[in-house]
Write a protein that holds these residues in place. Sequence first.
Motif, mmCIF file in Angstrom:
data_model
loop_
_atom_site.group_PDB
_atom_site.id
_atom_site.type_symbol
_atom_site.label_atom_id
_atom_site.label_comp_id
_atom_site.label_asym_id
_atom_site.label_seq_id
_atom_site.Cartn_x
_atom_site.Cartn_y
_atom_site.Cartn_z
ATOM 1 N N GLU A 94 -7.761 -11.754 -5.241
ATOM 2 C CA GLU A 94 -8.990 -10.836 -5.508
ATOM 3 C C GLU A 94 -8.849 -10.214 -4.100
ATOM 4 O OE1 GLU A 94 -10.728 -9.851 -7.669
ATOM 5 O OE2 GLU A 94 -10.811 -11.564 -9.278
ATOM 6 N N ARG A 95 -8.930 -11.064 -2.912
ATOM 7 C CA ARG A 95 -9.162 -10.509 -1.627
ATOM 8 C C ARG A 95 -8.044 -9.411 -1.269
ATOM 9 N NH1 ARG A 95 -11.386 -13.735 3.412
ATOM 10 N NH2 ARG A 95 -12.120 -11.989 4.677
ATOM 11 N N THR A 96 -6.707 -9.599 -1.667
ATOM 12 C CA THR A 96 -5.702 -8.392 -1.194
ATOM 13 C C THR A 96 -5.478 -7.601 -2.217
ATOM 14 O OG1 THR A 96 -4.119 -10.342 -2.205
ATOM 15 C CG2 THR A 96 -4.753 -10.302 0.093
ATOM 16 N N GLY A 97 -6.261 -7.529 -3.479
ATOM 17 C CA GLY A 97 -6.014 -6.481 -4.427
ATOM 18 C C GLY A 97 -5.024 -6.956 -5.307
ATOM 19 N N LEU A 98 -4.757 -8.033 -5.408
ATOM 20 C CA LEU A 98 -3.518 -8.533 -6.579
ATOM 21 C C LEU A 98 -3.894 -9.186 -7.921
ATOM 22 C CD1 LEU A 98 -0.846 -9.661 -3.982
ATOM 23 C CD2 LEU A 98 -0.799 -7.437 -5.395
ATOM 24 N N ALA A 99 -5.259 -9.296 -7.786
ATOM 25 C CA ALA A 99 -5.723 -10.079 -8.923
ATOM 26 C C ALA A 99 -5.099 -9.720 -10.555
ATOM 27 C CB ALA A 99 -7.217 -10.047 -9.001
ATOM 28 N N ASP A 100 -4.940 -8.202 -10.676
ATOM 29 C CA ASP A 100 -4.469 -7.814 -11.932
ATOM 30 C C ASP A 100 -2.996 -8.088 -12.002
ATOM 31 O OD1 ASP A 100 -7.138 -6.815 -12.500
ATOM 32 O OD2 ASP A 100 -6.815 -4.796 -11.928
ATOM 33 N N TRP A 101 -2.431 -8.399 -10.819
ATOM 34 C CA TRP A 101 -0.950 -8.771 -10.898
ATOM 35 C C TRP A 101 -0.745 -10.279 -11.094
ATOM 36 C CZ3 TRP A 101 2.893 -4.667 -10.078
ATOM 37 C CH2 TRP A 101 2.203 -3.412 -9.853
ATOM 38 N N ALA A 102 -1.747 -11.022 -11.214
ATOM 39 C CA ALA A 102 -1.593 -12.666 -11.259
ATOM 40 C C ALA A 102 -0.341 -13.180 -12.042
ATOM 41 C CB ALA A 102 -2.792 -13.265 -11.336
ATOM 42 N N GLY A 103 -0.170 -12.710 -13.372
ATOM 43 C CA GLY A 103 0.538 -13.159 -14.113
ATOM 44 C C GLY A 103 2.125 -12.430 -14.311
ATOM 45 N N ARG A 104 2.105 -11.357 -13.252
ATOM 46 C CA ARG A 104 3.479 -10.814 -13.297
ATOM 47 C C ARG A 104 4.507 -11.605 -12.537
ATOM 48 N NH1 ARG A 104 2.367 -5.053 -13.937
ATOM 49 N NH2 ARG A 104 4.590 -4.730 -13.588
ATOM 50 N N ALA A 105 5.633 -11.286 -12.610
ATOM 51 C CA ALA A 105 6.710 -11.736 -12.028
ATOM 52 C C ALA A 105 6.712 -11.171 -10.752
ATOM 53 C CB ALA A 105 8.249 -11.436 -12.588
ATOM 54 N N ALA A 106 6.834 -11.843 -9.385
ATOM 55 C CA ALA A 106 6.511 -11.394 -7.979
ATOM 56 C C ALA A 106 7.421 -10.314 -7.584
ATOM 57 C CB ALA A 106 6.596 -12.528 -7.067
ATOM 58 N N GLU A 107 8.842 -10.659 -7.960
ATOM 59 C CA GLU A 107 9.701 -9.655 -7.810
ATOM 60 C C GLU A 107 9.847 -8.255 -8.310
ATOM 61 O OE1 GLU A 107 11.721 -12.433 -10.973
ATOM 62 O OE2 GLU A 107 10.441 -12.466 -9.386
ATOM 63 N N GLU A 108 8.695 -8.159 -9.210
ATOM 64 C CA GLU A 108 8.352 -6.866 -9.786
ATOM 65 C C GLU A 108 7.398 -6.214 -9.150
ATOM 66 O OE1 GLU A 108 6.978 -7.457 -13.800
ATOM 67 O OE2 GLU A 108 8.861 -8.272 -14.384
ATOM 68 N N LEU A 109 7.043 -6.688 -7.809
ATOM 69 C CA LEU A 109 5.974 -5.974 -7.170
ATOM 70 C C LEU A 109 6.477 -4.817 -6.378
ATOM 71 C CD1 LEU A 109 3.634 -8.956 -5.959
ATOM 72 C CD2 LEU A 109 3.161 -7.176 -7.767
ATOM 73 N N PRO A 110 6.090 -3.749 -6.097
ATOM 74 C CA PRO A 110 6.247 -2.766 -5.266
ATOM 75 C C PRO A 110 6.345 -3.363 -3.592
ATOM 76 C CG PRO A 110 4.400 -1.887 -5.858
ATOM 77 C CD PRO A 110 4.895 -3.142 -6.794
ATOM 78 N N LEU A 111 7.059 -2.719 -2.626
ATOM 79 C CA LEU A 111 7.184 -3.327 -1.663
ATOM 80 C C LEU A 111 5.650 -3.427 -0.856
ATOM 81 C CD1 LEU A 111 8.664 -4.027 1.167
ATOM 82 C CD2 LEU A 111 8.625 -1.635 1.895
ATOM 83 N N GLY A 112 4.845 -2.670 -1.126
ATOM 84 C CA GLY A 112 3.404 -2.657 -0.449
ATOM 85 C C GLY A 112 2.809 -3.898 -1.007
ATOM 86 N N ARG A 113 2.674 -4.263 -2.244
ATOM 87 C CA ARG A 113 2.295 -5.235 -2.871
ATOM 88 C C ARG A 113 3.136 -6.736 -2.490
ATOM 89 N NH1 ARG A 113 -2.655 -3.745 -5.078
ATOM 90 N NH2 ARG A 113 -2.515 -1.528 -6.053
ATOM 91 N N GLN A 114 4.272 -6.447 -2.406
ATOM 92 C CA GLN A 114 4.907 -7.937 -1.791
ATOM 93 C C GLN A 114 4.265 -8.129 -0.656
ATOM 94 O OE1 GLN A 114 9.099 -7.844 -2.265
ATOM 95 N NE2 GLN A 114 9.038 -7.213 -4.418
ATOM 96 N N ARG A 115 4.142 -7.155 0.238
ATOM 97 C CA ARG A 115 3.496 -7.645 1.716
ATOM 98 C C ARG A 115 2.209 -8.251 1.521
ATOM 99 N NH1 ARG A 115 5.551 -3.841 5.423
ATOM 100 N NH2 ARG A 115 7.688 -4.330 5.622
ATOM 101 N N SER A 116 1.323 -7.614 0.576
ATOM 102 C CA SER A 116 -0.137 -8.156 0.231
ATOM 103 C C SER A 116 0.120 -9.508 -0.421
ATOM 104 C CB SER A 116 -0.680 -7.424 -0.793
ATOM 105 O OG SER A 116 -0.972 -5.869 -0.127
ATOM 106 N N LEU A 117 1.385 -9.724 -1.178
ATOM 107 C CA LEU A 117 1.570 -11.115 -1.776
ATOM 108 C C LEU A 117 1.728 -12.224 -0.641
ATOM 109 C CD1 LEU A 117 1.827 -13.091 -3.755
ATOM 110 C CD2 LEU A 117 4.310 -12.388 -4.141
ATOM 111 N N GLN A 118 2.686 -11.910 0.291
ATOM 112 C CA GLN A 118 2.828 -12.600 1.543
ATOM 113 C C GLN A 118 1.309 -12.950 2.229
ATOM 114 O OE1 GLN A 118 6.748 -12.453 3.646
ATOM 115 N NE2 GLN A 118 6.195 -10.467 3.605
ATOM 116 N N LEU A 119 0.620 -12.114 2.552
ATOM 117 C CA LEU A 119 -0.680 -12.060 3.247
ATOM 118 C C LEU A 119 -1.450 -13.032 2.534
ATOM 119 C CD1 LEU A 119 -2.693 -11.681 5.682
ATOM 120 C CD2 LEU A 119 -3.113 -9.772 4.374
ATOM 121 N N ALA A 120 -1.621 -12.980 1.029
ATOM 122 C CA ALA A 120 -2.473 -13.909 0.114
ATOM 123 C C ALA A 120 -1.960 -15.341 0.014
ATOM 124 C CB ALA A 120 -2.281 -13.368 -1.104
ATOM 125 N N ARG A 121 -0.665 -15.422 0.294
ATOM 126 C CA ARG A 121 -0.093 -16.894 0.245
ATOM 127 C C ARG A 121 -0.351 -17.383 1.391
ATOM 128 N NH1 ARG A 121 5.651 -16.217 -1.433
ATOM 129 N NH2 ARG A 121 6.014 -15.567 0.848
#
Length: 251
Positions: free
Chosen positions: A136-163
Amino acid sequence: MRLVVEGASRAFGGVWAVRDVSLTVEPGELRAVIGPNGAGKSTLFALIGGQLAADHGRVRFDGDPVERLPAHRRARRGVSVVFQAARVFHGMTVLENVMVGAHATTRSGFLAAALRLPAHRRDEREIRTAAMVCLERTGLADWAGRAAEELPLGRQRSLQLARALCARPRLLLLDEPASGLRAAERERLAGLITGLRAEGLTILLVEHDVAFVMRLADRVTVLDLGRVIAEGTPAEVRARPEVVAAYLGPS
């Protein structure tokens, strides 16, 4: 967490990438490290995070020497790292990727996990809840159930920060987090980093984008050819002629 680096040096093939670098990051401070390409920023970052061992020098967290500890043991002390290159676990969802960040700090051990004991199931529920908060904090809540490799680059960066945030860090290391991001993504990232600093999280930001750094950092350390050439507030660093000559260019 107070970070102290004392005389850190690292050479590759007889060439010093970092030489006699010292800096102190106070608890709750956002310290930035900048410098031109080849200045030694990423090497210094890896020496602090434990991905590289120093040839000489000390690294201390809250007074304890950690320069001999591997990265995973530094992580247990509260150090979370976000690397420049997007790193996601393929074959796992976005939520599962974020949950990985907290498993190093779980209370239940390997046996409890293998046997699916109640303590492990309780940990899993708590981690899942914490991971969703980080998404939620990194703006990825709507992507929670998607495969991580499907995320665009910017979202993958956000994923790393969320992790990284899911590990509940005391010291957050960010290696060029704004690299390759669009303007809107940079603004969102800047807002998130500002919020984390306001909450008292200690942050070390290694970044090439000077404008991004100058609006966020409390203090800035400037490297050139592996050595510290300036340190101070953003305004003080901007005014130093050696910084202008080495990095910022003529005004």
